[in-house]
Design an enzyme around this catalytic site. Structure first.
Site, mmCIF file in Angstrom:
data_model
loop_
_atom_site.group_PDB
_atom_site.id
_atom_site.type_symbol
_atom_site.label_atom_id
_atom_site.label_comp_id
_atom_site.label_asym_id
_atom_site.label_seq_id
_atom_site.Cartn_x
_atom_site.Cartn_y
_atom_site.Cartn_z
ATOM 1 N N GLU A 193 7.031 -9.635 19.123
ATOM 2 C CA GLU A 193 8.470 -9.408 18.881
ATOM 3 C C GLU A 193 9.319 -10.259 19.828
ATOM 4 O OE1 GLU A 193 9.452 -5.218 18.890
ATOM 5 O OE2 GLU A 193 7.567 -4.661 17.962
ATOM 6 N N GLU A 229 4.089 1.659 21.276
ATOM 7 C CA GLU A 229 4.914 2.209 22.374
ATOM 8 C C GLU A 229 4.547 3.609 22.850
ATOM 9 O OE1 GLU A 229 8.912 1.870 20.816
ATOM 10 O OE2 GLU A 229 8.934 -0.277 21.129
HETATM 11 C C1 GLA Z 1 10.696 -2.079 18.996
HETATM 12 C C2 GLA Z 1 9.888 -1.914 17.718
HETATM 13 C C3 GLA Z 1 10.399 -2.825 16.642
HETATM 14 C C4 GLA Z 1 11.903 -2.842 16.584
HETATM 15 C C5 GLA Z 1 12.464 -3.183 17.914
HETATM 16 C C6 GLA Z 1 13.956 -3.235 17.860
HETATM 17 O O1 GLA Z 1 10.344 -3.172 19.721
HETATM 18 O O2 GLA Z 1 8.525 -2.130 17.877
HETATM 19 O O3 GLA Z 1 9.908 -2.402 15.427
HETATM 20 O O4 GLA Z 1 12.387 -1.596 16.166
HETATM 21 O O5 GLA Z 1 12.066 -2.178 18.809
HETATM 22 O O6 GLA Z 1 14.455 -3.772 16.692
#
Ligand code: GLA
Length: 341
Positions: A256, A152
């Protein structure tokens, strides 16, 4: 057939798990049956690996080589190894879930403690990456197959303002990948991971600011698309992004996956199932067309009542494939169905 069996021809199927799951035998059996990859939801993040007590007690000793502790991740590694499950290493360098004291001069804990200088922070970064990678490579060889080296770093204005930018500077991503490449034994692919990777402006920015410079030095192996969807996310745009990253000399992983949904009615769960089916149709097609070297899909959570979304969005979410009792929802069967077409 389970998720992992259905998708064996295509890519790994993974799930992010919290610590409490490690004590729950039936759930552990369920995971081993359905998935061939896991991610620690939180325990492999810097806030859980950095040894706060040791570093803050002896700041001089650990100034350039932060103390790290592995007791929280060993149980995951052991479970994965024993069951032949791979693991995504998430995440080495991130602005979030990394304590402020880690960036401070002498590891001082006050909110306004002065930040460490660039040289010190580069040394801390290198030492941290070396220690973590070396540990898992030596103690648990063959378990981690992908590292989210940086998570990020991109926002609308460019690179995100963070303590990494404030200490190391604009080249912190490049530096992190150089260290990761240096200490990797080659058993795991190195990923850049981010959210909203399906937005047109963001995919361009990620390429310009992150992937292009890394590719020029041969430092990155994969692009991680987090894929936190809503019921409105445009899946055509999503597919475009998948193919955009896929056209680069990189693996792509969905790291994710979830789809925020607040309505538990049957119609809504049916719509959720249709969205998952449509998404997986596109994933399989991209793979079959050789439009993306898609090597893994990880769900961000096992079952609805464990999803982070309920707290994050401040409204109850039912975004996953299994309900609160770990009973498969329509979405589960839709995902299985997409593999059979
Ligand atoms: C981001 C992070 C994850 C997690 C999500 C929310 O996407 O990469 O590790 O913390 O937020 O749970």
């Amino acid at each position: 057939m389970s998720l992992k069996e259905s998708y064996q021809f295509c890519f790994k199927m993974g799930v992010a798990i919290p610590r409490q799951v490690l004590k729950d035998e039936p759930v552990l059996r369920h995971i081993a049956q359905e998935y061939d990859s896991i991610t620690c939801e939180n325990d492999m993040k810097p806030e859980n690996l950095l040894d706060a007590e040791a570093n803050r007690k002896e700041p001089e000793r650990y100034d350039r080589s932060p103390a790290v502790t592995f007791e929280k991740i060993d149980p995951y590694m052991e479970y994965a190894k024993k069951n032949g499950i791979g693991m995504r290493g998430h995440t080495l360098v991130w602005h979030n879930q990394t304590p402020r004291w880690f960036f401070a001069k002498d590891y001082r804990n006050e909110e306004d403690a002065p930040l460490a200088d660039r040289e010190t922070m580069l040394a801390r970064m290198e030492s941290y990456i070396r220690t973590v990678m070396t540990y898992v490579q030596q103690k648990w060889p063959g378990v981690i197959y992908a590292w989210d080296v940086v998570n990020e770093a991109v926002v609308e204005e460019g690179l995100r303002e963070s303590f990494w930018i404030g200490t190391v500077g604009q080249d912190f991503v490049l530096q992190a990948f150089r260290f990761a490449r240096k200490y990797s034994d080659g058993s795991a692919a190195l990923f850049y991971n981010d959210y909203d990777t399906f937005l047109p402006w963001k995919r361009e920015a990620i390429y310009d600011l992150i992937l292009r410079p890394l590719l020029e030095e041969g430092l990155v192996d994969g692009m991680g698309m987090q894929t936190h969807l809503t019921m409105e996310t445009d899946l055509d745009e999503y597919e475009k992004s998948l193919r955009y990253y896929g056209a680069l000399p990189l693996q792509v992983q969905i790291t994710e996956l979830d789809n925020h949904n607040t309505d538990l009615s049957e119609e809504s769960m049916e719509r959720l199932a249709q969205r998952y089916e449509s998404l997986f149709d596109r994933l399989v097609k991209a793979r079959k067309d050789k439009a993306a070297d898609l090597t893994g899909v990880t769900f961000w959570g096992l079952q609805d009542d464990m999803s982070w979304l309920t707290a994050f969005r401040k409204e109850r979410s039912y975004p996953l494939l299994f309900d609160g009792q770990l009973k498969p929802k329509k979405a589960y069967y839709a995902v299985l169905g997409a593999a059979e077409k």
